[in-house]
Design a protein around this motif. Structure first.
Motif, PDB file in Angstrom:
ATOM      1  N   GLN A 127      -5.073  -2.098   2.600  1.00 53.91           N
ATOM      2  CA  GLN A 127      -5.885  -3.708   1.626  1.00 53.91           C
ATOM      3  C   GLN A 127      -7.241  -3.637   2.648  1.00 53.91           C
ATOM      4  OE1 GLN A 127      -3.426  -6.725   1.051  1.00 53.91           O
ATOM      5  NE2 GLN A 127      -1.841  -5.216   0.208  1.00 53.91           N
ATOM      6  N   GLU A 181      -8.770 -11.263  -1.982  1.00 58.10           N
ATOM      7  CA  GLU A 181      -7.777 -11.897  -2.076  1.00 58.10           C
ATOM      8  C   GLU A 181      -6.832 -12.483  -0.722  1.00 58.10           C
ATOM      9  OE1 GLU A 181      -4.601  -8.457  -4.136  1.00 58.10           O
ATOM     10  OE2 GLU A 181      -4.255  -8.317  -1.723  1.00 58.10           O
ATOM     11  N   ASN A 228      -4.893  -2.122  -8.162  1.00 57.37           N
ATOM     12  CA  ASN A 228      -6.318  -1.368  -7.710  1.00 57.37           C
ATOM     13  C   ASN A 228      -6.012   0.128  -6.389  1.00 57.37           C
ATOM     14  OD1 ASN A 228      -8.443  -2.837  -9.487  1.00 57.37           O
ATOM     15  ND2 ASN A 228      -9.701  -3.195  -8.162  1.00 57.37           N
ATOM     16  N   SER A 229      -5.362   0.046  -6.038  1.00 57.10           N
ATOM     17  CA  SER A 229      -4.973   0.957  -5.042  1.00 57.10           C
ATOM     18  C   SER A 229      -4.658   1.862  -6.216  1.00 57.10           C
ATOM     19  CB  SER A 229      -3.911   0.994  -4.050  1.00 57.10           C
ATOM     20  OG  SER A 229      -4.248   0.088  -3.003  1.00 57.10           O
ATOM     21  N   ALA A 244       0.109  -9.430  -2.410  1.00 58.47           N
ATOM     22  CA  ALA A 244      -0.547  -8.219  -2.472  1.00 58.47           C
ATOM     23  C   ALA A 244      -0.468  -8.368  -4.383  1.00 58.47           C
ATOM     24  CB  ALA A 244      -1.328  -7.272  -2.735  1.00 58.47           C
ATOM     25  N   THR A 259      -5.018  -5.972  -5.905  1.00 60.08           N
ATOM     26  CA  THR A 259      -5.459  -4.951  -4.836  1.00 60.08           C
ATOM     27  C   THR A 259      -3.992  -3.427  -4.799  1.00 60.08           C
ATOM     28  OG1 THR A 259      -4.113  -5.832  -2.835  1.00 60.08           O
ATOM     29  CG2 THR A 259      -6.478  -6.360  -2.726  1.00 60.08           C
ATOM     30  N   SER A 275       0.861  -1.238  -0.671  1.00 52.84           N
ATOM     31  CA  SER A 275      -0.114  -0.013  -0.199  1.00 52.84           C
ATOM     32  C   SER A 275       1.024   1.102   0.119  1.00 52.84           C
ATOM     33  CB  SER A 275      -0.756  -0.010   1.408  1.00 52.84           C
ATOM     34  OG  SER A 275      -1.824  -1.100   1.226  1.00 52.84           O
ATOM     35  N   ALA A 280     -11.778  -4.554  -4.966  1.00 49.21           N
ATOM     36  CA  ALA A 280     -10.486  -6.010  -5.848  1.00 49.21           C
ATOM     37  C   ALA A 280     -10.958  -6.433  -5.364  1.00 49.21           C
ATOM     38  CB  ALA A 280      -9.530  -5.484  -4.950  1.00 49.21           C
ATOM     39  N   THR A 303      -8.976   1.641   0.816  1.00 51.97           N
ATOM     40  CA  THR A 303      -8.987   0.079   1.339  1.00 51.97           C
ATOM     41  C   THR A 303     -10.327  -1.017   0.589  1.00 51.97           C
ATOM     42  OG1 THR A 303      -9.743  -0.880   3.165  1.00 51.97           O
ATOM     43  CG2 THR A 303     -11.070   1.361   2.664  1.00 51.97           C
ATOM     44  N   ASN A 304      -9.803  -1.590   0.633  1.00 49.60           N
ATOM     45  CA  ASN A 304     -10.124  -3.010  -0.083  1.00 49.60           C
ATOM     46  C   ASN A 304     -11.695  -3.245   0.724  1.00 49.60           C
ATOM     47  OD1 ASN A 304     -10.184  -4.123  -2.614  1.00 49.60           O
ATOM     48  ND2 ASN A 304      -9.767  -6.595  -1.342  1.00 49.60           N
TER      49      ASN A 304
END
Length: 344
Positions: free
Chosen positions: A100, A147, A158-159, A152, A155, A54, A144, A125-126
């Motif tokens: 995440q 996961e 997508n972040s 990762a 995620t 992240s 996402a 955030t996921n």
């Protein structure tokens, strides 16, 4: 593990195009709203809060913000709030907090401190209903999906896509929004890029350099982490400029170097660095046809300098998952690691 086993990591890499499309569709209104909020607040600077993959996504966002909005971005250590209890004066700023799970206590504490200090806070955030989302002014669900692999992949992607979309809305950049809409298609092509030519250069060495510059430096940082996690190999990410200083002393015959060059203003300098290291005996590979000596890897060009680095990490993920299995390792279950790490 069996060569015929499909890992969670492999399945999740294959899901990246669909996950990105789901984010761009399902969180479009939240991204637009948060973008408007940033534009109306008109921050004077931006801080980011994150750890691990992240944090690499946050570094990617740093370059995106600086290049699109002209705002300086700094990474704030979560321990400033969670361990030291310090209060930061952040009036007139925005804070991008990326996680995440959205529940690591130190990330949540820093986001709360940033908001109390006057920052407009945006959680990426996921986990939609997470403590981080609840602690922030705006929350972006990256959608996402589950996961299961410790490493990762979707995620992270997508972040980073969410961060780009956020800034595209904040700056009303229609060209960037159009480029983002095309990313799922580019990710499909990136998955098909075969980087196993790298494998021979990595059979014996215990370390390698991964280079990038600008936004692609964030991609290099993420790739270096994945080598450690999935392949039990030490890898170090460097700016293509920084590597020519102290780190150059480590380079000798056969030393592996992966240069992740995007189609942006930094591409010539990354190519020059890769060729320079090849001249010193390194086994240098690059995602650019501008290099003369480093070996070319297949890559997908997106037509936009800010989206162009992202297919590179998708192609890399496919390689590193296969290379981990080649080494007899299970990339889903790295030694000493677990999926959600909560630190204070």
């Amino acid at each position: 593990m069996s060569a015929n086993t499909t890992t969670h990591m492999r399945r999740e890499i294959d899901e990246i195009p669909e996950a990105a499309a789901r984010l761009l569709d399902g969180s479009a209104s939240a991204l637009a709203e948060a973008g408007r909020g940033l534009r109306e607040r008109d921050p004077q600077f931006v801080v980011t809060v994150a750890r691990g993959s992240s944090d690499h996504a946050a570094t990617f966002m740093k370059y995106a913000v600086e290049l699109t909005a002209g705002l300086a971005v700094a990474s704030v250590g979560p321990s400033i709030a969670s361990i030291y209890g310090a209060k930061l004066r952040l009036r007139g700023s925005a804070c991008l907090a990326v996680s995440q799970s959205g529940k690591s206590p130190d990330i949540v504490a820093m986001a709360e401190t940033a908001r109390a200090g006057g920052a407009l806070t945006v959680a990426i955030t996921n986990t939609a209903d997470s403590p981080l989302a609840r602690a922030s002014d705006y929350a972006i669900d990256i959608l996402a999906g589950p996961e299961r692999s410790v490493a990762a992949t979707k995620t992270f992607v997508n972040s980073a896509v969410a961060g780009l979309a956020l800034m595209a809305h904040a700056t009303d950049d229609q060209t960037l929004l159009k480029a983002l809409a095309g990313l799922p298609r580019h990710f499909e092509k990136a998955i098909a890029c075969d980087w196993m030519a790298l494998a021979g250069a990595l059979e014996n060495p215990q370390s390698l350099f991964i280079l990038g510059r600008g936004p692609s430096f964030a991609i290099a940082s993420e790739a270096a982490l994945k080598f450690k996690e999935t392949c039990a190999m030490h890898a170090e990410a460097y700016s293509a400029a920084e590597v020519m200083h102290g780190p150059l002393a480590l380079v000798g015959p056969g030393f592996p170097v992966l240069a992740l060059a995007a189609r942006d203003a930094s591409e010539p300098s990354v190519a020059e660095a890769a060729d320079g290291l090849r001249a010193k005996g390194a086994a240098a590979f690059i995602t650019s046809d501008k290099a003369k000596a480093a070996r070319l890897l297949p890559h997908v060009a997106t037509g936009h300098p800010l989206t162009d680095p992202l297919p590179l990490i998708v192609s890399f993920y496919g390689f590193v998952e296969a290379f981990a299995r080649h080494r007899g390792l299970d990339p889903d279950t790295p030694r000493n690691l677990r999926k959600v790490t909560e630190t204070v």
